[in-house]
Design a protein around this motif. Structure first.
Motif, mmCIF file in Angstrom:
data_model
loop_
_atom_site.group_PDB
_atom_site.id
_atom_site.type_symbol
_atom_site.label_atom_id
_atom_site.label_comp_id
_atom_site.label_asym_id
_atom_site.label_seq_id
_atom_site.Cartn_x
_atom_site.Cartn_y
_atom_site.Cartn_z
ATOM 1 N N ILE A 20 20.615 8.263 -87.513
ATOM 2 C CA ILE A 20 21.895 7.634 -87.825
ATOM 3 C C ILE A 20 21.737 6.587 -88.925
ATOM 4 O O ILE A 20 22.457 6.615 -89.915
ATOM 5 N N HIS A 175 20.062 9.513 -82.434
ATOM 6 C CA HIS A 175 20.907 10.096 -81.386
ATOM 7 C C HIS A 175 20.069 11.144 -80.671
ATOM 8 O O HIS A 175 19.808 12.229 -81.209
ATOM 9 N N LYS A 302 31.450 14.324 -87.318
ATOM 10 C CA LYS A 302 30.600 13.165 -87.029
ATOM 11 C C LYS A 302 31.087 11.902 -87.733
ATOM 12 O O LYS A 302 30.921 10.792 -87.217
ATOM 13 N N ASP A 306 31.754 8.662 -85.569
ATOM 14 C CA ASP A 306 31.028 7.407 -85.814
ATOM 15 C C ASP A 306 31.987 6.256 -86.104
ATOM 16 O O ASP A 306 31.772 5.123 -85.676
#
Length: 355
Positions: A20, A175, A302, A306
């Protein structure tokens, strides 16, 4: 100086997969000055303004944003904390202290945290080597104005002995839901500890890894060079990513029903919840993030996921208002319902390996 809100708005969700973000922090103290653990209020104020004068001479920070936490409303400081621009120690501290944020919001310098200075750089993905070049340049620039407490024998001297040496903490946010679902993370965490590496939750020291978001960082600084630390953390994180990919593929091949059920339940909860806590919401968004990585949702999902992970945190939800925990849970559920309207529901027809 740039407006604080405008500067913080430049922080964008990266939408990376297993890796990430990467972060490096350097602990520094001023030569000839008393450390924070023993300094007086007057001395702390003098350190603050001395550091402020030096940092604002640097173009990188002169064109950025500055926040004096002694004069800042608690709601604003909590938002800075949730954006990872400051530490919990600085946010909860007392007296003269503050943070200087670069114009691109990728670097910050905390003044009067545990040490006189905490320099930080952070970017998306696995990029510790590139970050070291950036933070080393910032560190050198600051040292031109503020001589550091340094020992030829021990290296940089710090308030906490565990930081003495390089003064560096290099970390990668990962993750690792596949490994968490496979019940392998406890064993991996023990193994990392034996190597002088720690796996913490996303909020750093003392935090639990909610949603299987783990911060992998070094525990040792004395006796290692900065390059040694970066190479070690990078190699370990690459190996962890391989383990995670294998765990995901193994679940897909051996127990797909459990994997699909977790993702489907997460979607159902986010779609229908009236109230939801931060931890439960994070767990559900983590499952959808995994679905996106594995091809059950579009990869670009994503980015929104996020972004939503940040929006649902308490200070961001409150937006400067005083909300009770119940009010926040209700508002969080509404934010999540709105967010998933912009996502495509997971489809489990494909079983291709994705990472």
């Amino acid at each position: 100086m740039e407006n604080l809100n405008d500067c913080c708005a430049k922080i964008k969700p990266c939408g990376e997969a297993i890796f990430i973000s990467s972060r490096i922090r350097l602990a520094r103290n001023l030569s000839g000055e008393i450390f924070q653990t023993a300094i007086s209020d007057k001395g702390r104020t003098e350190i603050f303004y001395r550091c402020q004068s030096a940092i604002l001479k640097m173009r990188k920070f002169a064109n950025g944003a500055y926040c004096n936490l002694e004069e800042t409303p608690p709601q604003t400081s909590r938002i800075l904390l949730e954006k990872n621009l400051i530490s919990s120690e600085l946010e909860q501290g007392k007296g003269s202290r503050g943070v200087f944020i670069s114009s691109d919001a990728a670097a910050s310098v905390m003044v009067n945290e545990e040490d006189h200075l905490r320099i930080q750089v952070i970017e998306g993905g696995l990029c510790l080597k590139a970050l070291w070049k950036k933070i080393n340049s910032i560190d050198d620039s600051i040292e031109k104005y503020l001589p550091y407490a340094f020992s030829s024998r021990y290296g940089y001297l710090t308030a906490c002995p565990t930081n003495t040496g390089t003064g560096m903490r290099a970390s990668v946010m990962m993750h690792l839901l596949g490994l968490a679902m496979s019940d392998d993370m406890e064993k991996i965490t023990r193994g990392l500890n034996q190597l002088g590496i720690v796996a913490r939750g996303s909020n750093g020291e003392g935090s639990d890894p909610v949603g299987a978001f783990y911060q992998i960082s070094n525990q040792q600084t004395l006796g290692f060079s900065e390059q040694d630390i970066i190479e070690r953390i990078t190699n370990i994180c690459v190996k962890l990513a391989e383990f995670e990919q294998n765990a995901r593929q193994k679940m897909l091949e051996e127990n797909p029903e459990a994997l699909f059920d977790k993702i489907a339940r997460a979607w159902a909860i986010l779609e229908s919840a009236i109230m939801i806590s931060t931890s439960e919401a994070t767990e559900c968004l983590s499952a959808l993030r995994l679905a996106s990585d594995m091809g059950f949702m579009p990869a670009k999902s994503k980015i929104l996921i996020d972004e939503t992970l940040l929006k649902i945190r308490p200070a961001h939800l409150s937006e400067g208002k005083e909300l009770t925990p119940k009010m926040r849970d209700i508002k969080r559920a509404a934010v999540l319902k709105s967010a998933i309207k912009n996502l495509k529901k997971p489809v489990f027809g494909s079983r291709k390996k994705r990472a």
